[in-house]
Design a protein around this motif. Structure first.
Motif, PDB file in Angstrom:
ATOM      1  N   GLY A  84       0.819  -1.216   0.000  1.00  0.00           N
ATOM      2  CA  GLY A  84       0.000   0.000   0.000  1.00  0.00           C
ATOM      3  C   GLY A  84       0.850   1.262   0.000  1.00  0.00           C
ATOM      4  O   GLY A  84       0.609   2.190  -0.777  1.00  0.00           O
ATOM      5  N   GLY A  87       2.427   2.110  -3.255  1.00  0.00           N
ATOM      6  CA  GLY A  87       1.520   2.486  -4.332  1.00  0.00           C
ATOM      7  C   GLY A  87       1.054   1.343  -5.209  1.00  0.00           C
ATOM      8  O   GLY A  87       0.291   1.559  -6.160  1.00  0.00           O
ATOM      9  N   SER A  90      -2.875   0.762  -4.922  1.00  0.00           N
ATOM     10  CA  SER A  90      -3.637   1.808  -5.613  1.00  0.00           C
ATOM     11  C   SER A  90      -3.510   1.679  -7.122  1.00  0.00           C
ATOM     12  O   SER A  90      -4.479   1.893  -7.862  1.00  0.00           O
ATOM     13  N   ALA A 130       2.690   0.120 -11.550  1.00  0.00           N
ATOM     14  CA  ALA A 130       3.004   0.922 -10.364  1.00  0.00           C
ATOM     15  C   ALA A 130       4.370   0.551  -9.799  1.00  0.00           C
ATOM     16  O   ALA A 130       5.139   1.424  -9.378  1.00  0.00           O
ATOM     17  N   SER A 154       4.087   6.664  -1.914  1.00  0.00           N
ATOM     18  CA  SER A 154       2.959   7.311  -1.254  1.00  0.00           C
ATOM     19  C   SER A 154       2.324   8.374  -2.142  1.00  0.00           C
ATOM     20  O   SER A 154       1.096   8.450  -2.263  1.00  0.00           O
ATOM     21  N   GLY A 157       0.641   6.685  -5.126  1.00  0.00           N
ATOM     22  CA  GLY A 157      -0.579   6.018  -4.679  1.00  0.00           C
ATOM     23  C   GLY A 157      -1.733   6.990  -4.529  1.00  0.00           C
ATOM     24  O   GLY A 157      -2.879   6.691  -4.887  1.00  0.00           O
ATOM     25  N   TYR A 160      -2.912   7.784  -8.050  1.00  0.00           N
ATOM     26  CA  TYR A 160      -3.725   6.695  -8.600  1.00  0.00           C
ATOM     27  C   TYR A 160      -5.133   6.710  -8.004  1.00  0.00           C
ATOM     28  O   TYR A 160      -6.128   6.502  -8.715  1.00  0.00           O
ATOM     29  N   SER A 161      -5.231   6.965  -6.703  1.00  0.00           N
ATOM     30  CA  SER A 161      -6.542   7.006  -6.048  1.00  0.00           C
ATOM     31  C   SER A 161      -7.390   8.154  -6.582  1.00  0.00           C
ATOM     32  O   SER A 161      -8.605   8.018  -6.762  1.00  0.00           O
ATOM     33  N   THR A 256      -8.877  -2.645  -2.136  1.00  0.00           N
ATOM     34  CA  THR A 256      -7.724  -1.968  -1.553  1.00  0.00           C
ATOM     35  C   THR A 256      -7.763  -2.105  -0.033  1.00  0.00           C
ATOM     36  O   THR A 256      -8.587  -1.491   0.635  1.00  0.00           O
TER      37      THR A 256
END
Length: 333
Positions: A84, A87, A90, A130, A154, A157, A160-161, A256
């Motif tokens: 997570g 990344g 995500s 990623a 981070s 990620g 991407y979110s 996720t």
């Protein structure tokens, strides 16, 4: 408790307890007699079509996230390394949403869009993408330092979110289902997901297992590892690919889900030691136990409604993450 066999036995007992609780607890009370002797009963249908595949997926996702986290932490020598944080989760989610909601003629000729197969393909490609981006960017910025890797992961990620949220807003028909899945949920999953996650997860676990011996050599230093025949760059590629496949399988199973890859390796390391192969194996079971109990808790807190399991792991993981930072252990293992 110093006996490793006794520790392992307790770990298996916790897993067995988690499985039994997952079978028992839910919005519907099931009859054991009907499950065993009446295959067409309501209890039997609920058990075999909903709770059994859900429990299997929960165990597999927890095992994959935790084992990926243990290998990442060992390779990057950083206790905050996690699918997570880097990344990967995500990225897998973003591509899964793209493949679920968009139209790709060259893929739709092979399989219908929005199926388990296309979501799995998207998750795998997204996790690999990623992983490639975060390692390339980190290497370009500061020669692959662990701090830059985690910071880049981070930031990416979060990006991407954000893109995922935009896509969901543009496809309002799918937003409810996909948004719940993004928060982490095993609700509505069946045997098709179990088959795909099992195949993909098995490949990932074999690859992760094959990296563990080299990780012990790498712990002695890169020069020593080179002298003992370890190609560090090749090992990095193997770790990223294996971790990406494992993360993609976990995302396909339950969306996720954060912090399992951070919490469980630390628990396993504290109890079973730091040897890479042992840590990989014990993290695998620790992750299965923790995620299974988190899923059960999510079913019970606001029953008959259900909390996404990702919210439960976040509530557990954020204080744990902060405690690691406060303890000054983010630099190395």
């Amino acid at each position: 408790m110093k006996n490793p066999r006794l520790k392992t036995a307790f770990l298996f007992l916790f897993l067995a307890a988690a499985v039994i609780c997952s079978f028992v607890f839910g919005t519907q009370r099931l009859s054991l007699h009907d499950i065993l002797f009446n295959k067409e009963s309501f209890s039997s249908t609920i058990f075999f079509n909903i709770r059994l595949p859900r429990t299997i997926l929960c165990i597999e996702a927890g095992a994959l996230l935790a084992s990926c986290g243990s290998v990442f932490q060992q390779y990057f020598r950083n206790p905050l390394a996690d699918p997570g944080i880097m990344g990967l989760s995500s990225g897998a989610t973003l591509f899964a949403v793209i493949f679920y909601s968009a139209t790709f003629p060259f893929i739709s000729k092979l399989v219908p869009m929005g199926t388990v197969v296309t979501v799995t393909i998207g998750a795998v490609l997204g996790a690999l993408f990623a992983g490639f981006i975060v390692t390339t960017l980190s290497a370009a910025i500061s020669r692959m330092s662990t701090v830059s890797l985690l910071l880049c992961g981070s930031c990416l990620g979060t990006l991407y979110s954000a893109v995922t949220s935009i896509l969901l807003s543009a496809h309002s028909n799918d937003i409810g289902t996909m948004y719940l899945w993004m928060l982490g949920s095993f609700n509505g999953k069946g045997w098709n997901e179990v088959i795909l996650v099992t195949v993909l997860g098995t490949v990932a676990q074999i690859m992760l297992h094959n990296c563990t011996h080299k990780l012990d050599l790498l712990a002695c230093g890169e020069e020593t590892a080179y002298s003992l025949g370890v190609d560090v760059k090749k090992l990095r590629t193997q770790v990223i690919i294996a971790g990406s496949l494992g993360t993609a399988a976990a995302v396909c199973a339950g969306g996720t889900i954060g912090f399992i890859g951070i919490i469980c390796p630390h628990i396993a390391r504290k109890i079973f030691g730091v040897k890479s192969r042992t840590l990989w194996f014990t993290s695998l079971f620790t992750g299965a136990v923790l995620l299974c109990f988190s899923d059960i808790l999510g079913r019970l807190v606001i029953a008959p409604a259900e909390l996404p399991v990702g919210t439960i792991t976040a509530i557990l993981g954020v204080p744990f993450f902060i405690s690691l930072l406060a303890g000054g252990k983010h630099g190395s293992l």
